[in-house]
Scaffold this active site. Structure first.
Site, short mmCIF file in Angstrom:
data_model
loop_
_atom_site.label_atom_id
_atom_site.label_comp_id
_atom_site.label_asym_id
_atom_site.label_seq_id
_atom_site.Cartn_x
_atom_site.Cartn_y
_atom_site.Cartn_z
N ASP A 48 13.00 -29.71 -8.50
CA ASP A 48 11.53 -29.71 -8.63
C ASP A 48 10.97 -28.53 -7.83
O ASP A 48 11.05 -28.51 -6.60
CB ASP A 48 10.96 -31.03 -8.10
CG ASP A 48 9.46 -31.12 -8.33
OD1 ASP A 48 9.05 -31.40 -9.48
OD2 ASP A 48 8.69 -30.88 -7.38
N TYR A 53 4.86 -23.00 -3.77
CA TYR A 53 5.81 -23.20 -2.67
C TYR A 53 6.33 -21.86 -2.12
O TYR A 53 6.89 -21.81 -1.03
CB TYR A 53 7.01 -24.06 -3.10
CG TYR A 53 6.66 -25.46 -3.60
CD1 TYR A 53 5.39 -26.01 -3.41
CD2 TYR A 53 7.61 -26.22 -4.27
CE1 TYR A 53 5.09 -27.28 -3.88
CE2 TYR A 53 7.31 -27.50 -4.74
CZ TYR A 53 6.04 -28.02 -4.56
OH TYR A 53 5.74 -29.28 -5.04
N LYS A 78 5.35 -25.83 -11.61
CA LYS A 78 3.96 -26.28 -11.68
C LYS A 78 3.00 -25.10 -11.74
O LYS A 78 3.17 -24.11 -11.01
CB LYS A 78 3.62 -27.17 -10.48
CG LYS A 78 4.60 -28.32 -10.31
CD LYS A 78 4.33 -29.16 -9.08
CE LYS A 78 5.51 -30.06 -8.79
NZ LYS A 78 6.59 -29.38 -8.06
N HIS A 109 -0.51 -28.47 -11.42
CA HIS A 109 -0.24 -28.92 -10.05
C HIS A 109 -1.36 -29.80 -9.48
O HIS A 109 -1.09 -30.77 -8.79
CB HIS A 109 -0.02 -27.70 -9.16
CG HIS A 109 0.82 -27.97 -7.96
ND1 HIS A 109 1.73 -27.08 -7.45
CD2 HIS A 109 0.91 -29.07 -7.15
CE1 HIS A 109 2.33 -27.60 -6.39
NE2 HIS A 109 1.85 -28.80 -6.20
#
Length: 311
Positions: A48, A53, A78, A109
């Site tokens: 994931d 990130y 996302k 997201h």
């Protein structure tokens, strides 16, 4: 009673999704490559990821280093908030970073559009320090574009993350493709029973992030969870991860420690009595939401702000 728990669930597209995936949020570049490669070499088949990130290049490297063929791995990314007006562009950034030409699942997201400005391309703020949010943006326009990339074949399934019932109700008026997944914070201190039932009735699979809590929600040291762990002679983390899989929810524990990555992949069958006990912890006064970004409103979740934080 069967002692095994499912290893996969089925999305509304018919595709199979592994029940346990490796989360990569807050995994530092440098550590995440090794963690992803190690997880895949040790039985994980579900990663994931997300553009925000800031580590998708490293995640992609870890996938390549593992030697596991791409088609055996379920990869999620996302769409970040600043890319909502141009989904195809946001998707391409993740595909390029991960080094793949398709995703198994692509999620919006947050149901929030952020407007990039000179302060930042990803987390823009206004001069007063508040987030640069476009409250007038229509999320159904973002979803229309998600449906386009789904039809293009670059993503095998589309879904959402952090969407409440009121937001899904609104989106439902316009969607032609039902979201395959809603990824939300989920654990015994935030079980979101109503949302789970609502999504199940529509054929939307829930995914749990932050399943082990954090320092702000001490699930791992909770005595009642500890008692159940002792009963099965396993760690509290095994109970917290198994809790979701027993309830038909995909779970995404995050770790860069090899020992914990291996431990987090183990799930056990829990009795209905123990599931009921875990399900009732929040209502007994332990309710706690960990992740509430400062977008300036509650996104339709009634428990977004704790009692002392209510605006």
């Amino acid at each position: 009673m069967s002692t095994s728990v499912p290893t996969h669930f089925t999305l509304n597209t018919g595709a199979k999704i592994p029940a346990v995936g490796l989360g990569t949020w807050k995994s530092e570049p440098g550590e995440v490559t090794k963690a992803v490669a190690f997880a895949l070499k040790n039985g994980y088949r579900h990663i994931d990821a997300a553009l925000i990130y800031g580590n998708e290049n490293e995640v992609g490297q870890g996938i390549r280093d593992s030697g596991v063929p791409r088609e055996e791995i379920f990869i999620t990314s996302k769409l970040w908030n600043t890319h909502q007006p141009n989904v195809a562009e946001g998707l391409q950034k993740s595909l390029d970073a991960l080094g793949t030409d398709y995703l198994d699942l692509y999620l919006i997201h947050w149901p929030v559009r952020l407007v990039p400005n000179e302060s930042s391309d990803l987390l823009p703020v206004n001069p007063d320090g508040s987030r640069s949010v476009d409250r007038s943006w229509d999320q159904s326009e973002t979803w229309r574009q998600m449906e386009e990339v789904y039809k293009s074949g670059k993503v095998k399934a589309i879904g959402v993350a952090n969407w409440s019932i009121p937001y899904l109700e609104q989106l439902k008026k316009k969607w032609t493709v039902v979201p395959a997944v809603n990824q939300v914070e989920l654990h015994p201190f935030l079980p979101q029973h109503e949302l789970k039932k609502y999504c199940e009735d529509l054929g939307i699979l829930l995914e749990a992030y932050s399943p082990l809590g954090s320092t702000g929600a001490p699930l791992m040291s909770d005595p009642e969870i500890g008692e159940i762990a002792n009963k099965y002679s396993v760690s509290p983390s095994t109970i917290l991860i198994s809790y979701h899989v027993n309830k038909g929810v995909v779970v995404l524990p995050k770790s860069v420690s090899e020992k914990r990555i291996v431990e987090n992949h183990k799930t056990i069958r829990l009795s209905q009595e123990d599931l009921d006990k875990l399900d009732s912890l929040a209502a007994s006064g332990k309710a706690k939401r960990i992740n509430t970004p400062l977008f300036g409103w509650d996104l339709g979740f009634s428990d977004w702000y704790g009692p002392e934080e209510k605006k």
